[in-house]
Design a protein around this motif. Structure first.
Motif, PDB file in Angstrom:
ATOM      1  N   LEU A  40      47.691  33.380  35.279  1.00 54.60           N
ATOM      2  CA  LEU A  40      46.530  33.550  36.145  1.00 54.60           C
ATOM      3  C   LEU A  40      46.727  34.784  37.019  1.00 54.60           C
ATOM      4  CD1 LEU A  40      46.178  29.848  37.359  1.00 54.60           C
ATOM      5  CD2 LEU A  40      44.951  30.913  35.463  1.00 54.60           C
ATOM      6  N   TRP A  41      45.647  35.539  37.196  1.00 58.04           N
ATOM      7  CA  TRP A  41      45.627  36.664  38.140  1.00 58.04           C
ATOM      8  C   TRP A  41      44.827  36.233  39.356  1.00 58.04           C
ATOM      9  CZ3 TRP A  41      48.570  40.891  37.593  1.00 58.04           C
ATOM     10  CH2 TRP A  41      49.018  41.241  36.317  1.00 58.04           C
ATOM     11  N   ASP A  66      43.581  37.015  43.636  1.00 54.75           N
ATOM     12  CA  ASP A  66      43.386  38.053  44.650  1.00 54.75           C
ATOM     13  C   ASP A  66      44.126  37.675  45.926  1.00 54.75           C
ATOM     14  OD1 ASP A  66      41.874  36.100  45.872  1.00 54.75           O
ATOM     15  OD2 ASP A  66      39.940  36.995  45.365  1.00 54.75           O
ATOM     16  N   LYS A 118      42.156  33.429  45.111  1.00 60.26           N
ATOM     17  CA  LYS A 118      41.067  33.107  44.189  1.00 60.26           C
ATOM     18  C   LYS A 118      41.322  33.776  42.846  1.00 60.26           C
ATOM     19  CE  LYS A 118      37.600  32.637  47.849  1.00 60.26           C
ATOM     20  NZ  LYS A 118      36.288  33.124  48.375  1.00 60.26           N
ATOM     21  N   LEU A 119      40.832  33.111  41.802  1.00 65.04           N
ATOM     22  CA  LEU A 119      41.046  33.589  40.442  1.00 65.04           C
ATOM     23  C   LEU A 119      40.285  34.889  40.196  1.00 65.04           C
ATOM     24  CD1 LEU A 119      42.288  32.917  37.643  1.00 65.04           C
ATOM     25  CD2 LEU A 119      40.125  31.779  37.095  1.00 65.04           C
ATOM     26  N   ARG A 120      40.983  35.888  39.672  1.00 67.29           N
ATOM     27  CA  ARG A 120      40.330  37.131  39.265  1.00 67.29           C
ATOM     28  C   ARG A 120      39.749  36.957  37.871  1.00 67.29           C
ATOM     29  NH1 ARG A 120      41.298  41.803  42.068  1.00 67.29           N
ATOM     30  NH2 ARG A 120      42.892  41.705  43.713  1.00 67.29           N
ATOM     31  N   GLU A 121      38.636  37.615  37.636  1.00 67.46           N
ATOM     32  CA  GLU A 121      37.981  37.538  36.337  1.00 67.46           C
ATOM     33  C   GLU A 121      38.110  38.873  35.613  1.00 67.46           C
ATOM     34  OE1 GLU A 121      33.981  36.371  36.976  1.00 67.46           O
ATOM     35  OE2 GLU A 121      34.479  34.365  37.714  1.00 67.46           O
ATOM     36  N   GLY A 122      37.884  38.823  34.306  1.00 68.31           N
ATOM     37  CA  GLY A 122      37.840  40.049  33.528  1.00 68.31           C
ATOM     38  C   GLY A 122      39.177  40.519  33.002  1.00 68.31           C
ATOM     39  N   SER A 148      43.304  38.294  27.440  1.00 71.22           N
ATOM     40  CA  SER A 148      44.089  37.107  27.108  1.00 71.22           C
ATOM     41  C   SER A 148      45.574  37.473  27.043  1.00 71.22           C
ATOM     42  CB  SER A 148      43.648  36.546  25.757  1.00 71.22           C
ATOM     43  OG  SER A 148      42.286  36.179  25.795  1.00 71.22           O
ATOM     44  N   VAL A 155      45.699  43.351  33.468  1.00 67.37           N
ATOM     45  CA  VAL A 155      44.409  43.318  34.149  1.00 67.37           C
ATOM     46  C   VAL A 155      44.122  44.720  34.678  1.00 67.37           C
ATOM     47  CG1 VAL A 155      45.332  42.707  36.413  1.00 67.37           C
ATOM     48  CG2 VAL A 155      43.001  42.063  35.841  1.00 67.37           C
ATOM     49  N   SER A 188      38.278  47.258  44.425  1.00 62.56           N
ATOM     50  CA  SER A 188      38.835  45.917  44.291  1.00 62.56           C
ATOM     51  C   SER A 188      39.809  45.615  45.426  1.00 62.56           C
ATOM     52  CB  SER A 188      39.563  45.777  42.950  1.00 62.56           C
ATOM     53  OG  SER A 188      38.687  45.968  41.869  1.00 62.56           O
TER      54      SER A 188
END
Length: 288
Positions: free
Chosen positions: A161-162, A164, A168-172, A175, A192, A198
């Motif tokens: 998981l990435w 911030d 909170k989970l970063r999107e984009g 895999s 990522v 950002s």
């Protein structure tokens, strides 16, 4: 009869209806595969044997013969497996297994015979490993930043998981890529991209879902690529810029003024030369 301490319905490698226990062992550690005889106490003359099911093969692990009071161990389990003889009278015929490895995962069956009665129970051993703390590598680009997160020694395939700065989970992000190591454990690698604007505080968290255990690394990109500038330095740079503009303006005015003065002097000299020439002509005409 033989009963495990906890059962999982619908999963058995022995006869139908035999209960199955689910156990998780940590790679490199010790695990106990439970098996207990009731009613207690157990008869003095009894025998117990453990068998490992490797696909369709039945591999002997070891056993205990109550008549000879001897333990017997087979193959790859010799030197790693053990019983607990002091607890036999209490009905505990569990199997201890040291230095758990990836190849030890699977189903085990406990067979107990006493007073012409035989019973058995099964245990499913799952294995897990918590690997290294992840390492974050920063790759600077022209318009954005690329981050890579790497760690090894995990089993089974971990989740990555990435996050911030607020957790909170970063999107984009792409895999993760997992690669088997010679030991059977997994190396994980994920990346990522941070577009301009950002949040520059980033965490990489790797989670073992089987154990619900995670390891995490955090980095502040600003500390690496955007060093802070003090307010007095900013003010000095602004003042320096204004002074340079003022000096440039004064220089331009002086240069323009010098050009005008030079032009006026040139015109004056030309007029005086003209007057001198006129006087010479007049004097020459009077003489003759």
């Amino acid at each position: 009869m033989v009963f495990p301490t906890k059962t999982i319905k619908g999963r058995s490698v022995a006869s139908p209806g035999i209960p199955v226990v689910g156990i998780v062992g940590i790679v490199g550690d010790r695990v106990v595969l439970p098996c207990r005889v009731t009613p207690e106490p157990i008869p003095e003359v009894f025998s117990v044997r453990w068998v490992f099911h490797d696909g369709s093969r039945r591999i002997p692990v070891g056993g205990f013969d109550g008549k000879s009071r001897e333990e017997e161990w087979d193959g790859r389990f010799r030197g790693r497996a053990e019983f607990f003889p002091r607890e036999f009278r209490a009905g505990n015929v569990s199997l201890g297994l040291r230095n758990v490895g990836i190849s030890d995962r699977g189903f085990y069956t406990c067979h107990v015979s006493a007073q012409d009665v035989s019973r058995e129970a099964s245990v499913e051993l799952e294995v897990a490993a918590v690997g290294d703390v992840p390492t974050i590598v920063v790759n600077s680009r022209k318009r954005d930043l690329g981050l890579s997160c790497r760690a090894s020694g995990w089993f089974p395939n971990p989740e990555i998981l990435w996050l911030d700065g607020q957790g909170k989970l970063r999107e984009g992000f792409s895999s993760p890529r997992t690669t088997p190591e010679p030991s059977g454990l997994f190396r994980v690698d994920a990346s990522v991209t941070l577009p301009p604007g950002s949040d520059l505080e980033v965490s990489c968290r790797i989670l073992n879902p089987r154990l619900n255990v995670s390891r995490e690394s955090r980095i502040r990109i600003s500390d690496v690529f955007l060093p802070s500038v003090s307010s007095w330095l900013i003010g000095f740079l602004v003042l320096l810029g204004l002074n340079l503009l003022l000096i440039s303006a004064v220089f331009c005015l002086l240069r323009r003024s010098n050009k005008k003065n030079a032009s006026a002097v040139k015109v004056k000299l030309e007029r005086e030369e003209g007057k001198k020439s006129l006087r010479k002509r007049e004097m020459s005409s009077v003489k003759y």
